[in-house]
Design an enzyme around this catalytic site. Structure first.
Site, short mmCIF file in Angstrom:
data_model
loop_
_atom_site.label_atom_id
_atom_site.label_comp_id
_atom_site.label_asym_id
_atom_site.label_seq_id
_atom_site.Cartn_x
_atom_site.Cartn_y
_atom_site.Cartn_z
N GLY A 104 -3.66 2.73 -3.90
CA GLY A 104 -3.42 3.42 -2.64
C GLY A 104 -2.17 4.28 -2.73
O GLY A 104 -1.71 4.64 -3.83
N PHE A 105 -1.59 4.59 -1.59
CA PHE A 105 -0.42 5.47 -1.57
C PHE A 105 0.75 4.87 -2.36
O PHE A 105 1.39 5.56 -3.15
CB PHE A 105 0.02 5.74 -0.13
N GLY A 111 -3.91 -2.00 -7.15
CA GLY A 111 -4.10 -1.18 -5.96
C GLY A 111 -3.67 0.25 -6.18
O GLY A 111 -2.51 0.51 -6.53
N ALA A 118 1.44 5.83 5.58
CA ALA A 118 1.46 6.40 4.24
C ALA A 118 2.86 6.77 3.76
O ALA A 118 3.22 6.46 2.61
CB ALA A 118 0.53 7.61 4.19
N ASP A 147 0.90 -1.92 2.67
CA ASP A 147 0.41 -2.75 3.77
C ASP A 147 0.36 -4.22 3.41
O ASP A 147 0.19 -5.07 4.29
CB ASP A 147 -1.00 -2.29 4.18
N GLU A 160 -7.45 9.29 17.88
CA GLU A 160 -8.06 10.37 17.10
C GLU A 160 -9.58 10.25 17.08
O GLU A 160 -10.30 11.26 17.20
CB GLU A 160 -7.47 10.36 15.69
#
Length: 426
Positions: free
Chosen positions: A14-15, A12, A317, A301, A172
């Site tokens: 991601g962040f 992964g 994040a 996550d 948003e």
């Protein structure tokens, strides 16, 4: 014969995963980074691709390019299918396997429809670039179809946009779609007035932005209503289909529905044979290792991480990046022969959410802001965390242009699959 270096496999990019790899620079390790996509995605701005504010290339970067100077890192475009804990191998969906000394699972999350996966075709979620371009295509096509639709009822449904879930993403999305209809598209059609579009935010709870203070939630609701959006509270959705959305016992005809109500972890708990919470997140030890398996870390996550007071570390994040740094430090400490790993401690920096192009809410603990000051703070914070000067400048210029003119340039409807999942630079 030289001794093989310690092999860290990260699943992964991601962040959490990318931060971990970054922090391992200079350590006596070899790193293999596995991801099923070739890019790192800045997810907090994904909704801006979906709502035509930013191009895909402004919030996503090729992983190989980001790590091109790291000769200690091997990047693989592949999908993990399982973990052989006894043999210490990550199993790939092509039948191959990657051996590890230390494994870090950071596979992120997916949409959760609370047992109603049949809703997904009608109410796509927002987790990937493909999701964003699908939603963007549906939004823009709804206006185009309404322009030629002779039936008033059908035209009204085409111009009704429903967002399910009142968290930051839902708020948003609702604010930006309302501005897209009211500002950006106004005057561009002849048979319809985009300003008559109806944007409805549906939240099962008693207020939107439940993680924020009540006064900030109330401000956000008022700001959305000022933009022309409708906020429905305390009315859980009981149906999504081609005809529209059902909530509070009433069917609202709507051609465009967006899911922002819940997420579930990746199948990592199944791969690992690990205990998971209701959302599928792996329950980890305080140091982020899999209980009984100190050579396996689970972060981001994918992990159920608790604070010292028993509360859950949020799936945001900053938390993922902090976990990546923690695991990197733990790996370095082990290689140096240091003692027992320290427990992870999350440092909460604050909550931020934007409502359109001129309003936001921020809660930094020691100060709370609303309106334009909060919007500028939100913008600076997000630009700061983007990767590279070029992308920071590109996003800043796009936002300033939208702020000044209301015009959004990423409005090309490209022909990909049935939902428009392929858009390139558009």
């Amino acid at each position: 014969m030289a001794k093989a270096r310690h092999h860290v496999v990260v699943v992964g990019a991601g962040f959490a995963g990318l931060e971990l790899v970054k922090e391992l620079k200079g350590a006596d390790v070899e790193v293999t980074l596995i991801d099923r996509r070739n890019h790192h995605l800045f997810q907090p701005l994904l909704y801006q691709v979906a709502t035509t504010s930013l191009a895909t290339s402004e919030i996503a970067w090729p992983i190989r390019h980001l790590l091109r100077r790291r000769k200690d890192v091997r990047t693989l475009l592949a999908s993990a299918a399982g973990v052989d804990r006894a043999g210490k191998r990550v199993l790939l969906d092509d039948g191959g396997g990657i051996p590890y000394d230390t494994l870090v699972v950071a596979t992120g999350a997916r949409h959760a429809y609370f047992g109603h996966d049949e809703w997904e075709p009608y109410a796509p979620g927002l987790k990937t670039l493909e999701d964003a371009t699908t939603i963007r295509r549906r939004l823009l096509l709804a206006f185009e179809k309404a322009e030629t639709e002779p039936d008033p009822e059908r035209r009204r449904a085409l111009l009704t946009f429903v967002i399910i879930g009142g968290g930051p993403t839902g708020v948003e999305l609702a604010g930006t779609i309302a501005e897209l209809a009211r500002d950006t598209l106004a005057g561009e059609f002849r048979s319809i007035d985009p300003r008559e579009a109806r944007v409805v935010l549906v939240e099962a709870g008693e207020r939107i932005l439940p993680a924020f203070k009540p006064e900030l939630s109330a401000y956000a609701k008022g700001a959305l209503e000022k933009l022309g959006a409708t906020v429905e509270l305390g009315r859980p959705v009981t149906g999504c289909g081609a005809e529209g959305v059902t909530f509070g016992g009433v069917v609202l005809p709507a051609a465009t529905i967006i899911w922002a109500a819940g997420v579930a972890a990746s199948p990592a708990a199944e791969w690992l044979g690990a205990e998971a919470d209701r959302a599928g997140r792996v329950k980890v030890a305080p140091d982020l290792t899999l209980p009984g398996n100190p050579d396996i870390f689970v972060v981001g996550d994918t992990a159920h991480v608790e604070n010292a007071d028993g509360s859950l570390v949020p799936g945001v994040a900053p938390a993922a990046k902090q976990q990546g740094r923690h695991v990197a430090a733990a790996i370095k400490a082990r290689l140096a022969g240091e003692g027992e790993a320290r427990p992870f401690r999350y440092r909460h920096g604050g909550d931020l959410a934007t409502i359109g192009k001129r309003a936001a809410v921020t809660d930094l603990g020691w100060i709370r802001l609303t309106g334009r000051p909060a919007w500028w703070l939100w913008g600076f914070a997000h630009i700061y965390f983007l990767i590279g000067l070029r992308y920071r400048l590109a996003v800043a210029l796009s936002w300033l242009w939208i702020y000044a003119t209301g015009q959004r340039s990423a409005r090309l409807i490209t022909q990909g699959d049935a939902d428009g999942g392929n858009d390139g630079r558009a």
